[in-house]
Every structure is written in structure tokens, then in C-alpha cells.
Design an enzyme around this catalytic site. Structure first.
Site, PDB file in Angstrom:
ATOM      1  N   HIS A  36      15.605   7.169   4.047  1.00 56.99           N
ATOM      2  CA  HIS A  36      16.160   7.880   3.172  1.00 56.99           C
ATOM      3  C   HIS A  36      17.638   8.005   3.442  1.00 56.99           C
ATOM      4  O   HIS A  36      18.355   7.642   2.394  1.00 56.99           O
ATOM      5  CB  HIS A  36      15.792   9.232   3.455  1.00 56.99           C
ATOM      6  CG  HIS A  36      16.408  10.395   2.742  1.00 56.99           C
ATOM      7  ND1 HIS A  36      15.794  11.050   1.567  1.00 56.99           N
ATOM      8  CD2 HIS A  36      17.748  10.879   2.724  1.00 56.99           C
ATOM      9  CE1 HIS A  36      16.750  11.906   0.944  1.00 56.99           C
ATOM     10  NE2 HIS A  36      17.939  11.818   1.805  1.00 56.99           N
ATOM     11  N   GLU A  37      18.026   7.914   4.634  1.00 59.81           N
ATOM     12  CA  GLU A  37      19.593   7.817   4.793  1.00 59.81           C
ATOM     13  C   GLU A  37      20.014   6.314   4.586  1.00 59.81           C
ATOM     14  O   GLU A  37      21.208   6.162   4.101  1.00 59.81           O
ATOM     15  CB  GLU A  37      19.961   8.034   6.371  1.00 59.81           C
ATOM     16  CG  GLU A  37      19.331   9.714   6.641  1.00 59.81           C
ATOM     17  CD  GLU A  37      20.089  10.607   5.761  1.00 59.81           C
ATOM     18  OE1 GLU A  37      21.113  10.455   5.096  1.00 59.81           O
ATOM     19  OE2 GLU A  37      19.460  11.690   5.770  1.00 59.81           O
ATOM     20  N   HIS A  40      20.722   5.696   0.884  1.00 58.47           N
ATOM     21  CA  HIS A  40      21.965   6.451   0.336  1.00 58.47           C
ATOM     22  C   HIS A  40      23.211   5.398   0.860  1.00 58.47           C
ATOM     23  O   HIS A  40      24.224   5.368   0.002  1.00 58.47           O
ATOM     24  CB  HIS A  40      22.353   7.752   1.212  1.00 58.47           C
ATOM     25  CG  HIS A  40      21.545   8.847   0.512  1.00 58.47           C
ATOM     26  ND1 HIS A  40      21.562   9.235  -0.625  1.00 58.47           N
ATOM     27  CD2 HIS A  40      21.061   9.835   1.412  1.00 58.47           C
ATOM     28  CE1 HIS A  40      20.714  10.360  -0.770  1.00 58.47           C
ATOM     29  NE2 HIS A  40      20.268  10.844   0.496  1.00 58.47           N
TER      30      HIS A  40
END
Length: 229
Positions: A36-37, A40
Site C-alpha cells: 500500500h505504502e 503511493h
């Protein structure tokens, strides 16, 4: 006093269940947070901002993204003492002024995290299906993979829909900030410092799941279609 509290805590703790839970949950949870990170960071880099990449956040190393308090202490404490699960990872730093088109690219960067979670949920659903197609569902390894896949589907859909809530600084709040006009955007900017407090109040009041449940059910049904195909 502390010894008595420790004994009381340990007497109500099933060590075997805890070890089993960690063995099937650690991999999907760490992957859900890390990818997820990293998504980004990758989206920001592709859109012109290298801040996260230069700080080592464009990485699949979980340690780069784990917040000792938000990722470990708070979730573990809540789970052990209340059965609830809530936490956060280190936010990926993004210099929005470095993006090629800050208003548009803000949306792409924000959506990248939840999109990674939904793709991971789909991948876990396919692993779940493969276990049954391979005829190993009744074996120990098969049961382990099924349990891990179920957690992977659950945690990734939950993390994805949670982050899409239109509350700054969650990803959904970033998307909303990129869509609305500037006067409304300035209101969202003023709300952002209180975003975590708003989320905690929603969790404490019981309204958080009521907000998440319809979107969770939608994505769960879409992901589970993969298992049935």
C-alpha cells in the site's frame, strides 16, 4: 502489583492461539501495509515527485513503512484487550508541488494505495482457489494457505475501503481534495489535522463499520467472483 496484573493477563491469553494467529496473519498483513505504502511512493515518483524514493520509501522492505506505535503497539493492544483492530503505517511523504499536475496527480497518488490492496485481495482469492483446484485443501499446508488467504482477502479489502473514506488525511480525503473547488478544498485542509481524531471517534462510537460495510461488501463480492469463475 505489576506481577499480579501480568499473571491476570497471561491467564486469559491463549499462547497457542496467538502463535497460530501470527503464523497465518503476519505475511498478509505486512504485505498489505508494505505494498500500500510502496504504491503511493511509486505513483508519486512516476508523477514527478521523488521525495519518498529519496527517503527509501519506494521499497518492499516492511521495516521502511512500519510505525512502531501505529503498526505494532496500538493494533496489538486493541486486539488483545478489546478484539478490535486499528492502526496506521508511516505516511508516505509527497511534495505535491513537485507533481507534474498537482491537482490531478494528487488523485493518482492517493488512489494507488487502495488499488494495490484490492489487487492483493484478488491475488489472495486466486491462491484460495488454487489450493482447492490442486486438491490439497485438507492437508496441513492447504489449511494454512486457506487461512492465510482468508486473512489476506479480509485485511486488504478492509484497508482499501477504509483509506477511501473521504476524511483527510486518508486517501479518500486526498481524492476529494483533488476534485472539489478551492473554497471547499481549504475547508478540507482545516479539517485534516483533526482527521485521526474523527476516525477514532467513529471507531469508538461504532459508526465506522456502518460506513465501511456497504463498500466492503461490494468489493468482497467482486473479489469472490474470482473464486467462483
Amino acid at each position: 502489583m505489576w506481577f499480579e496484573l501480568y499473571n491476570t493477563f497471561m491467564s486469559g491469553l491463549n499462547i497457542n492461539a496467538l502463535i497460530h494467529g501470527i503464523s497465518i496473519g503476519a505475511i498478509p498483513v505486512l504485505l498489505a501495509i508494505t505494498l500500500h505504502e510502496a504504491a503511493h511512493a511509486l505513483a508519486a515518483s512516476r508523477c514527478g515527485d521523488r521525495t519518498a524514493a529519496m527517503l527509501g520509501r519506494l521499497s518492499l522492505n516492511p521495516i521502511k513503512h512500519i510505525d512502531p506505535i501505529g503498526t505494532v503497539a496500538v493494533p496489538l493492544g486493541l486486539w488483545l484487550f478489546s478484539g478490535m483492530l486499528f492502526g496506521w503505517a508511516k505516511p508516505v511523504p509527497v511534495g505535491f508541488h513537485n507533481l507534474h499536475n498537482p491537482r490531478r496527480d494528487m488523485i493518482f497518488v492517493a488512489v494507488a494505495g487502495p488499488a494495490a490492496n484490492f489487487l492483493m485481495a484478488a491475488a489472495w482469492a486466486m491462491i484460495f482457489k488454487i489450493v482447492f483446484l490442486a486438491g490439497i485443501s485438507s492437508s496441513n499446508i492447504g489449511q494454512w494457505l486457506i487461512s492465510m488467504s482468508e486473512i489476506g482477502i479480509f485485511i486488504n479489502i478492509l484497508l482499501g475501503v477504509f483509506n477511501l473514506l473521504p476524511i483527510p488525511p486518508l486517501d479518500g480525503g486526498r481524492v476529494l481534495r483533488g476534485i472539489v473547488n478551492e473554497p471547499i478544498g481549504e475547508i478540507l485542509d482545516r479539517i485534516e489535522p483533526f482527521g485521526l481524531i474523527i476516525v477514532v471517534l467513529l471507531l469508538w462510537s461504532g459508526f465506522l463499520w456502518a460506513l465501511l460495510q456497504p463498500m466492503y461488501a461490494l468489493f468482497q463480492n467482486l473479489i469472490l467472483l474470482l473464486v467462483r469463475i
